[in-house]
Write an enzyme that holds these catalytic residues in place. Sequence first.
Site, PDB file in Angstrom:
ATOM      1  N   GLU A   1       0.818  -1.208   0.000  1.00 23.57           N
ATOM      2  CA  GLU A   1       0.000   0.000   0.000  1.00 23.57           C
ATOM      3  C   GLU A   1       0.858   1.267   0.000  1.00 23.57           C
ATOM      4  OE1 GLU A   1      -3.308   0.191   0.013  1.00 23.57           O
ATOM      5  OE2 GLU A   1      -3.640   2.289   0.538  1.00 23.57           O
ATOM      6  N   ASP A   2       1.902   1.251   0.821  1.00 22.35           N
ATOM      7  CA  ASP A   2       2.616   2.506   1.081  1.00 22.35           C
ATOM      8  C   ASP A   2       3.907   2.711   0.297  1.00 22.35           C
ATOM      9  OD1 ASP A   2       0.631   2.826   2.872  1.00 22.35           O
ATOM     10  OD2 ASP A   2       1.848   2.504   4.669  1.00 22.35           O
TER      11      ASP A   2
END
Length: 738
Positions: free
Chosen positions: A89-90
């Site tokens: 996600e990051d």
Amino acid sequence: MFELSVEEKSKVMEAYQELADSLSPSISKTNKELIWKAYNFALKAHGNERRKSGEPYILHPIAVAKIVTEEIGLGTKSVISALLHDVVEDTEYSLDDIENEFGEKIRIIIDGLTKIKGAFDSNSSLQSSTFRKLLITLSEDVRVILIKLADRLHNMRTLGALPRKKQIKISGETLYLYAPLAHRLGLYAIKSELENISLKYQEPEVYRDLNNRINHTEKISGHFLKKFIEPIKGKLDEQKISYDIFGRPKAIYSVWHKMKTKNIPFEQVYDILAVRIIFKPKPGIAEKTQCWYIYSLVTDLFKVKPDRIRDWVSNPKANGYEALHMTVMGPHGKWIEVQIRSERMDKIAERGFAAHWEYKTGESVEGELDKWIKKVSDLLQSKELSDIEFLEDFKLNLFESEIITFSPKGREVSLPNGATALDFAYEIHTQVGHKAIGAKVNHKLVPLSYKLIAGDQVEILTSDIQTPQYGWLDIVRTARAKSAIKSAFKDQRKKLIAKGQKDLEDNLKELNYRPNSSVFRKLFEEFDLQTKEELYLKLGREIVTLENLKKILKKRSKKKQVKFWGLELFSRRTEHVNEDTDSNSDDAFILREDQEDPDYRLAKCCAPIPGDDVIGYTNPDTSEDIIIHKSNCPIALKLISSQAESIIQAKWTAHKVMAHLVQIKADGIDRIGLANDLTSAISKQLDVNIRSMHIESRDGIFEAELDIYVHNTDDLANLILSISKLKGVESVKRVEKT
Ligand code: MN
């Protein structure tokens, strides 16, 4: 690329060492190396990223991994997944990268975790659609949910670093969804911690106060406990049982929950302390038998309360919990709860689901959980339901305890406590439910609303001309029945709403009115409704009529009638002091007392008054008033979880003009002149007016209900204080509407 300071680097290394130390000693060298590899991968991926608190980001996945192994008891794959849970996600790394390095299984878990990314890490909040996705992954691999819970737990533990607005949002969500989910999976310790932290942020003062009181109780009861425990120890030693015995206070949240649901003051929560006996079972004798043996040793010493025996040894809870609970009369005439568990049962109670893998003794427990997961996936199939409805129904099922009933042929059907014959019908088959007209329970004819009890044998009577009825929604308890009935009505409902809307518009046109917000406000007030949809639907079904429409529209709003009290209207004005959401709650909506027409209103469900901790809800579909709820109102919690983007912070300015109705309850020892003293205590206090007072007295005990107008919580607190000082008064409290 990696720009942490020397201290930070050593802090990270230390954290990793703690994680490594918490791994099972029996873990293989290969697995250890894999975990080390995952750690280095995450370290590189998160690089110089930091959390809101300013700490290196990598500390978060390490902490989550530690919870996963230490507090949930999961194995290597889960630890690796926890370390990598925020990578995709990051950071710039993809699922393919993960699969290349760690294999397909890890990819699937990380994929699940990425899909259900919650509020803390991103700016979005947990939406009902997200939750639905979360449950789909649950039926694929339950580890996804367990790691997600660990992630949430760490985020809760570090919630202090976030702005107030987010604290409220996240703790609301936690209370609404994650704690029930932890409960359903049998993770009691985690559930309890999630609830406690949530309460701490939702109601800081209540939390502090209860925390102090419980600590105090614990201190003064040390002697009492000793007196209670010593003789039990004697008996257990005599029988050469190896055990651990200790007293433990009830969790703060549980105490608070009990006070709220039973509407009692702290002093009346009698089971603040429980005593737990954890024994090492002797080989060759069933643990169940040993539990009952200890039970009988305890009852030799203390008198048991027969209606408070809970036998989850013979029938474990649906989430796997096993223990024998009893309440006995301890020294000084105090009731005290005793929980008897074997070491295995204790581990299951603390770690829940995961512990079952460790003790693969009976299939029954795992079977229960499988059954539940199966139910969830069935529910997920009902695609006609909107996400929010799904969430509601699902939530209903989380806390239920189960009963076992039987079909005429002896098939076991497990249902939530309180389920009816109609639930049973839907559990058998949707069509059986739709066509049900009655039932025979244990060969006796009963209506569909009949509440089943464990062991009932149920036969459903059907008829081909039967169709689902509206009233059925009030009869059924299971999510499955609810969703089946609702989807049957979906189309019909749409038609009725359209009909109601047209009806209203035609009528308004005739009277030369436009359907604006002031018209709706009057209609809502008249029919006691909250939304347009409700109004249209009731019109469509002809539950309400427009016969008196003209009169209703001519009526003055009730809010204006409050002028009777010599008061004026108030209004809100938005003050966006600061657009930066992270600068604490400065962007809160300001609730003012003013002269203009207000465009916020106070929710009827929880009836907040100035000074209460509140949030505002803006309906995204309409441009109606902002609705102000208490931040602990169950409806508000629901809204926070499902429509967080429509929730705004709200703050009161000093309210001194407008009066608000609250209800106070008081009780105590009745005496002559009490009513008089009560009235004079109230009338002596400025700024407070009494609307009605009702006193009932029985056997020397009185109970008073007072409807009072106050301006704000300060007035109220002063009033409660002065009433509590009256002779004979035992308790005074505000009645919280729910
Ligand atoms: Mn995370």
